[in-house]
Design a protein around this motif. Structure first.
Motif, PDB file in Angstrom:
ATOM      1  N   PRO A  96       0.806  -1.223   0.000  1.00  0.00           N
ATOM      2  CA  PRO A  96       0.000   0.000   0.000  1.00  0.00           C
ATOM      3  C   PRO A  96       0.840   1.276   0.000  1.00  0.00           C
ATOM      4  N   PHE A  97       1.952   1.272   0.713  1.00  0.00           N
ATOM      5  CA  PHE A  97       2.781   2.475   0.780  1.00  0.00           C
ATOM      6  C   PHE A  97       3.608   2.671  -0.485  1.00  0.00           C
ATOM      7  N   GLU A  98       3.992   1.590  -1.137  1.00  0.00           N
ATOM      8  CA  GLU A  98       4.699   1.737  -2.413  1.00  0.00           C
ATOM      9  C   GLU A  98       3.747   2.284  -3.477  1.00  0.00           C
ATOM     10  N   LEU A  99       2.500   1.824  -3.460  1.00  0.00           N
ATOM     11  CA  LEU A  99       1.505   2.379  -4.388  1.00  0.00           C
ATOM     12  C   LEU A  99       1.245   3.852  -4.065  1.00  0.00           C
ATOM     13  N   ALA A 100       1.221   4.173  -2.782  1.00  0.00           N
ATOM     14  CA  ALA A 100       1.067   5.576  -2.376  1.00  0.00           C
ATOM     15  C   ALA A 100       2.229   6.407  -2.914  1.00  0.00           C
ATOM     16  N   ASP A 101       3.433   5.864  -2.869  1.00  0.00           N
ATOM     17  CA  ASP A 101       4.603   6.588  -3.382  1.00  0.00           C
ATOM     18  C   ASP A 101       4.461   6.896  -4.871  1.00  0.00           C
ATOM     19  N   VAL A 102       3.900   5.949  -5.641  1.00  0.00           N
ATOM     20  CA  VAL A 102       3.679   6.195  -7.073  1.00  0.00           C
ATOM     21  C   VAL A 102       2.733   7.378  -7.245  1.00  0.00           C
ATOM     22  N   ILE A 103       1.632   7.346  -6.505  1.00  0.00           N
ATOM     23  CA  ILE A 103       0.639   8.414  -6.611  1.00  0.00           C
ATOM     24  C   ILE A 103       1.242   9.745  -6.178  1.00  0.00           C
ATOM     25  N   LEU A 104       2.025   9.726  -5.099  1.00  0.00           N
ATOM     26  CA  LEU A 104       2.656  10.967  -4.634  1.00  0.00           C
ATOM     27  C   LEU A 104       3.616  11.526  -5.677  1.00  0.00           C
ATOM     28  N   ARG A 105       4.383  10.668  -6.331  1.00  0.00           N
ATOM     29  CA  ARG A 105       5.290  11.147  -7.391  1.00  0.00           C
ATOM     30  C   ARG A 105       4.496  11.790  -8.527  1.00  0.00           C
ATOM     31  N   ILE A 106       3.393  11.154  -8.910  1.00  0.00           N
ATOM     32  CA  ILE A 106       2.558  11.699  -9.980  1.00  0.00           C
ATOM     33  C   ILE A 106       1.948  13.027  -9.551  1.00  0.00           C
ATOM     34  N   LEU A 107       1.429  13.089  -8.328  1.00  0.00           N
ATOM     35  CA  LEU A 107       0.830  14.334  -7.842  1.00  0.00           C
ATOM     36  C   LEU A 107       1.869  15.440  -7.705  1.00  0.00           C
ATOM     37  N   ASP A 108       3.083  15.089  -7.309  1.00  0.00           N
ATOM     38  CA  ASP A 108       4.164  16.075  -7.219  1.00  0.00           C
ATOM     39  C   ASP A 108       4.378  16.714  -8.596  1.00  0.00           C
ATOM     40  N   TYR A 109       4.461  15.874  -9.618  1.00  0.00           N
ATOM     41  CA  TYR A 109       4.660  16.386 -10.977  1.00  0.00           C
ATOM     42  C   TYR A 109       3.457  17.233 -11.420  1.00  0.00           C
ATOM     43  N   CYS A 110       2.254  16.754 -11.124  1.00  0.00           N
ATOM     44  CA  CYS A 110       1.046  17.516 -11.478  1.00  0.00           C
ATOM     45  C   CYS A 110       1.046  18.878 -10.786  1.00  0.00           C
ATOM     46  N   GLY A 111       1.457  18.904  -9.508  1.00  0.00           N
ATOM     47  CA  GLY A 111       1.533  20.168  -8.785  1.00  0.00           C
ATOM     48  C   GLY A 111       2.550  21.103  -9.406  1.00  0.00           C
ATOM     49  N   HIS A 112       3.691  20.555  -9.814  1.00  0.00           N
ATOM     50  CA  HIS A 112       4.737  21.360 -10.448  1.00  0.00           C
ATOM     51  C   HIS A 112       4.261  21.953 -11.774  1.00  0.00           C
ATOM     52  N   GLU A 113       3.589  21.144 -12.567  1.00  0.00           N
ATOM     53  CA  GLU A 113       3.171  21.561 -13.914  1.00  0.00           C
ATOM     54  C   GLU A 113       1.809  22.252 -13.942  1.00  0.00           C
ATOM     55  N   GLY A 114       1.113  22.267 -12.804  1.00  0.00           N
ATOM     56  CA  GLY A 114      -0.216  22.871 -12.781  1.00  0.00           C
ATOM     57  C   GLY A 114      -1.256  22.052 -13.541  1.00  0.00           C
ATOM     58  N   ILE A 115      -1.069  20.753 -13.567  1.00  0.00           N
ATOM     59  CA  ILE A 115      -2.011  19.865 -14.250  1.00  0.00           C
ATOM     60  C   ILE A 115      -3.266  19.730 -13.389  1.00  0.00           C
ATOM     61  N   ASP A 116      -4.425  19.911 -13.994  1.00  0.00           N
ATOM     62  CA  ASP A 116      -5.703  19.731 -13.310  1.00  0.00           C
ATOM     63  C   ASP A 116      -6.019  18.234 -13.318  1.00  0.00           C
ATOM     64  N   ILE A 117      -5.415  17.519 -12.390  1.00  0.00           N
ATOM     65  CA  ILE A 117      -5.534  16.061 -12.380  1.00  0.00           C
ATOM     66  C   ILE A 117      -6.946  15.615 -12.040  1.00  0.00           C
ATOM     67  N   GLU A 118      -7.683  16.403 -11.264  1.00  0.00           N
ATOM     68  CA  GLU A 118      -9.075  16.054 -10.966  1.00  0.00           C
ATOM     69  C   GLU A 118      -9.887  15.993 -12.259  1.00  0.00           C
TER      70      GLU A 118
END
Length: 117
Positions: A73-95
């Protein structure tokens, strides 16, 4: 171990901004990673989840080593966190992207027309 505390949940885009801000504060954006590096880091987290599986750990099994949460579960969380980090950096509207893609998937053909994997 993945219990939610009683508090108002953030919207996903707000959470992405928070995740990115934490990464910035911890030095991960001093030299911004390239897009291929971000993808490779996501792959590495997925590989760590696979290694947990190969060790015989269950999908919901979690444990702690030196204060750090471990397990699939925490490794999967790490994947999501990496993706969200990039989305936050690029201003991607991931929702919006998640909602739009999910709505598209609703109308796809069964197994996307016969794909096997």
């Amino acid at each position: 171990m993945c219990e939610l505390k009683e508090k108002k949940r953030m919207r996903l885009n707000d959470f992405a901004e928070d995740v990115h801000q934490i990464a910035v504060e911890h030095g991960w954006w001093i030299k911004p990673p390239s897009f291929p590096e971000v993808i490779a880091l996501c792959h590495s987290e997925l590989s760590e989840a696979l290694e947990e599986y190969r060790k015989g750990k269950g999908a919901n099994e979690t444990y702690v080593i030196k204060g750090a949460p471990q397990g699939i579960p925490f490794e999967l969380a790490d994947v999501i966190l990496r993706i969200l980090d990039y989305c936050g950096h690029e201003g991607i509207d991931i929702e919006r992207c998640l909602e739009e893609k999910n709505n598209f998937n609703r109308n796809r053909t069964f197994m996307h027309g016969g794909k096997v994997i």
